[in-house]
Motif scaffolding. Sequence first.
Motif, mmCIF file in Angstrom:
data_model
loop_
_atom_site.group_PDB
_atom_site.id
_atom_site.type_symbol
_atom_site.label_atom_id
_atom_site.label_comp_id
_atom_site.label_asym_id
_atom_site.label_seq_id
_atom_site.Cartn_x
_atom_site.Cartn_y
_atom_site.Cartn_z
ATOM 1 N N UNK A 1 -12.376 4.052 -11.079
ATOM 2 C CA UNK A 1 -13.165 5.233 -10.697
ATOM 3 C C UNK A 1 -14.795 4.573 -11.435
ATOM 4 N N UNK A 2 -15.844 4.814 -10.327
ATOM 5 C CA UNK A 2 -17.173 4.432 -10.903
ATOM 6 C C UNK A 2 -17.548 5.262 -12.329
ATOM 7 N N UNK A 3 -17.757 4.595 -13.347
ATOM 8 C CA UNK A 3 -18.279 5.542 -14.418
ATOM 9 C C UNK A 3 -19.164 6.498 -14.156
ATOM 10 N N UNK A 4 -20.232 5.990 -13.222
ATOM 11 C CA UNK A 4 -21.378 7.083 -13.061
ATOM 12 C C UNK A 4 -20.965 7.989 -12.302
ATOM 13 N N UNK A 5 -19.935 8.269 -11.788
ATOM 14 C CA UNK A 5 -19.418 9.597 -10.904
ATOM 15 C C UNK A 5 -19.350 10.731 -12.126
ATOM 16 N N UNK A 6 -20.179 11.823 -11.816
ATOM 17 C CA UNK A 6 -19.821 12.852 -12.654
ATOM 18 C C UNK A 6 -19.051 14.074 -12.226
ATOM 19 N N UNK A 7 -18.537 15.004 -13.203
ATOM 20 C CA UNK A 7 -17.644 16.135 -12.405
ATOM 21 C C UNK A 7 -18.576 17.064 -11.593
ATOM 22 N N UNK A 8 -20.007 16.923 -11.544
ATOM 23 C CA UNK A 8 -20.701 17.718 -10.527
ATOM 24 C C UNK A 8 -20.679 17.053 -9.272
ATOM 25 N N UNK A 9 -20.635 15.408 -9.349
ATOM 26 C CA UNK A 9 -20.556 14.857 -8.012
ATOM 27 C C UNK A 9 -19.081 15.209 -7.117
ATOM 28 N N UNK A 10 -18.059 15.190 -8.241
ATOM 29 C CA UNK A 10 -16.734 15.602 -7.664
ATOM 30 C C UNK A 10 -16.544 16.905 -7.181
ATOM 31 N N UNK A 11 -17.478 17.929 -7.787
ATOM 32 C CA UNK A 11 -17.450 19.230 -7.097
ATOM 33 C C UNK A 11 -17.951 19.279 -5.731
#
Length: 298
Positions: free
Chosen positions: A1-11
């Motif tokens: 997974x891209x380390x730049x992805x945040x939980x807010x992006x997933x939400x």
Amino acid sequence: MNDAVRWQDIARGVTRVEAKTVLFVTGAVKSGTTWTQLWLDRHPQIACRGEGYFFNKFAGALQTLCREASDMIEQQNQHKGEKLPEFPRMDLPVVQYLLRQSVLSCLSLYGGGDDITVVGEKTPSTILTLDTVFDLFPDARVLNVVRDGRDVCISAWHDNLRKAPDAFKQLYPTFGTFLPDIAQIWVNHQVPALNAAEKWPGQLRQIQYEDLLTTPHETVAATFDWLGVDSGPDLVAACLGATDFRKLADGRRPGEEDTDSFFRKGTAGQWRDVMTEEQQRVFWEIAGAAMTAQGYSR
């Protein structure tokens, strides 16, 4: 997974995925589910990956974790006495919600694009947990790939020899010793599929591996129609061309065997040349009813 992805992006991705068709690809081992996943994923409106093991390994681990947490919560509730309000346990509805959100979170990592209308995941054994699937995803689609159980037995034998030959041969010295167990595994995957075809007739679709070999364009186009995506002949041809056996098998033609490859042979009816009469009899005693129900003859 891209380390730049945040939980807010997933939400935000989960919100997008919830508006799409969720698809689960299933089937017994070595039935063509990987090939199916690949030609589905080549469609510009479909994103399909594998394997998440959501509804067996992950669901079991999640339920165990929540049960252990609930036991601790219950102990603390009792120690506090009746004058303090209890903290709620992590019972089944909480487990179900966490499992659903976990699935959607993973799907959002590859299926949240605006052009994607169907987000798929392929784990063959999901067919064993359909009640859970449809409890959590009432509008989901399940595409079950069926292959002649006799060919499944042969293909699974070679695949296990490829992956861990020494350990596997200690358990099963010969194909004949392996046959009863793998035949029963094949049956165990057919029974829930046959029941589901009656229980969720519009949401579960079965396709046969043999049809993918003999009438690939018609089979794939009908599947795309069922999913509500473009099924034009040029697009179907492109999806099939990109996942042709010769491309997956580094130039080999169907029938040219490589026992070291995941894509070993790419043909149907291998059992006729491999299984003895006695092995066919043993297989049919175990799997005959399921074979007949799935449209295969002895």
